[in-house]
Design an enzyme around this catalytic site. Structure first.
Site, PDB file in Angstrom:
ATOM      1  N   VAL A 144      21.039 -21.050  -7.766  1.00 46.12           N
ATOM      2  CA  VAL A 144      19.536 -21.936  -8.219  1.00 46.12           C
ATOM      3  C   VAL A 144      19.205 -22.928  -6.812  1.00 46.12           C
ATOM      4  CG1 VAL A 144      18.733 -23.610  -9.600  1.00 46.12           C
ATOM      5  CG2 VAL A 144      19.608 -22.488 -10.442  1.00 46.12           C
ATOM      6  N   GLU A 145      18.069 -22.523  -6.144  1.00 42.22           N
ATOM      7  CA  GLU A 145      17.189 -23.786  -6.003  1.00 42.22           C
ATOM      8  C   GLU A 145      15.744 -25.461  -6.291  1.00 42.22           C
ATOM      9  OE1 GLU A 145      15.880 -21.020  -1.576  1.00 42.22           O
ATOM     10  OE2 GLU A 145      15.000 -20.651  -3.576  1.00 42.22           O
ATOM     11  N   VAL A 146      16.661 -25.913  -6.225  1.00 42.79           N
ATOM     12  CA  VAL A 146      16.942 -27.491  -6.594  1.00 42.79           C
ATOM     13  C   VAL A 146      15.285 -28.186  -5.687  1.00 42.79           C
ATOM     14  CG1 VAL A 146      17.339 -29.376  -7.361  1.00 42.79           C
ATOM     15  CG2 VAL A 146      18.926 -27.586  -8.321  1.00 42.79           C
TER      16      VAL A 146
END
Length: 320
Positions: free
Chosen positions: A152-154
């Site tokens: 997951v790219e935050v």
């Protein structure tokens, strides 16, 4: 920021939103879901039924239940007040997201983190109507499908609060995901930019008749794919150069001049999006798919991913 997250709001139930919903349910969260599409509720039910066996295989939380969700209609409306985290999955359009994020920001409690699954549009592009607390808005971009892929790219915007970033990271880790922080907004973020560059060269090689789509896929699945799945490009290069930071420097010095020439050639032969090239790609992919049932391919992919991810997780736990 927010207290313990118990209830998650999912806005938009396409492939990504439905997959997120399954993952949240598998980890014991109560999920409130909305989508304006006429067949959204039916499609969500069918998708959850299809992926639940895979989620079971991966391992369910003690309080996991496929029925612990409620489809509330076209909008979460009055239910925004009941959720502790929002995962937005609207179409990749700035106008749609701007209007929707304004609605979500106005209706949710001010401490609730609002994460967008946007796959390439930075959140600073669509927070103009968020007047209550734009500091709790960020990107939480999964790699498809979210219920399987750990990344997951935050991506915070310049005004995102650190507390919101920390809450998002903690929440995604509680789901067994591997979140990374993209420190500066950039179109496409990281994973999709890497994918775009690699796919551009793959499309060029196939459209120019240098190799078939099937052989190109074999190149990836039999070399870079499995190796990078274990160590990624940086550690792979370091080990390829003999190990350690010295190994990384050595391989850059050793292969650097040749790589520069390869890159010059790729730049001069970049894939051009025209009908002729697209037809060549489609023909080669159709040949690769001949005799295969797409549903069987998807099932085989998911089964293999489950085993690969389980093996990686067990190895990582032993190393700790």
């Amino acid at each position: 920021m927010a207290a313990a997250i118990r209830s998650v709001g999912v806005v938009g139930t396409g492939v990504i939103g439905a997959s997120w919903t399954g993952l949240f349910l598998a980890h014991g969260f109560r999920v409130l879901v909305s989508d304006p599409a006429p067949s959204a509720e039916k499609n969500l039910t069918e998708h959850l039924q299809a992926i639940w066996p895979t989620l079971k295989n991966l391992g369910l939380s003690p309080n996991a239940s496929m029925s612990n969700y409620r489809f509330v209609g076209a909008s979460l409306g009055k239910h925004y007040a009941d959720v502790d985290f929002i995962q937005e999955n609207a179409p990749e359009r700035v106008d749609v997201k701007t209007k929707l994020l304004g609605e979500i920001d106005a209706a949710t409690r001010p401490e609730v983190v609002i994460a967008s699954s946007s796959s390439g549009i930075p959140s600073s592009n669509f927070i103009q109507k968020c007047y209550k607390n734009p500091g709790r808005i960020l990107i939480g971009h999964p790699f498809n499908p979210p219920h399987l892929m750990p990344l997951v790219e935050v991506v915070p915007h310049p005004g995102t609060d650190k507390a919101a970033i920390d809450t998002a990271l903690g929440f995604y880790r509680s789901l067994g995901r591997k979140p990374v922080v993209i420190r500066k907004e950039i179109p496409g973020f990281a994973a999709n930019r890497l994918q775009a560059v690699l796919c551009n060269e793959a499309y060029s090689l196939v459209s120019r008749g240098i190799m078939s789509a099937e052989d190109l896929d074999t190149c990836m699945t039999s070399s870079l794919g499995p190796r990078w799945a274990v160590t990624g490009p940086f550690l792979s290069n370091a080990m390829g150069g003999g190990g350690g930071s010295d190994g990384f420097a050595h391989i850059l010095e050793h292969l650097g001049p040749a790589m520069q020439k390869w890159l010059e050639d790729t730049r001069s032969n970049t894939f051009v999006w025209n009908k002729e090239n697209l037809d060549a790609l489609n023909a080669s992919v159709a040949e690769e798919l001949q005799g295969h049932d797409p549903a069987d391919l998807e099932r085989q992919r998911d089964e293999t991913l489950v085993e690969l991810l389980r093996l990686k997780r067990e190895k990582e736990e032993r190393v700790k």
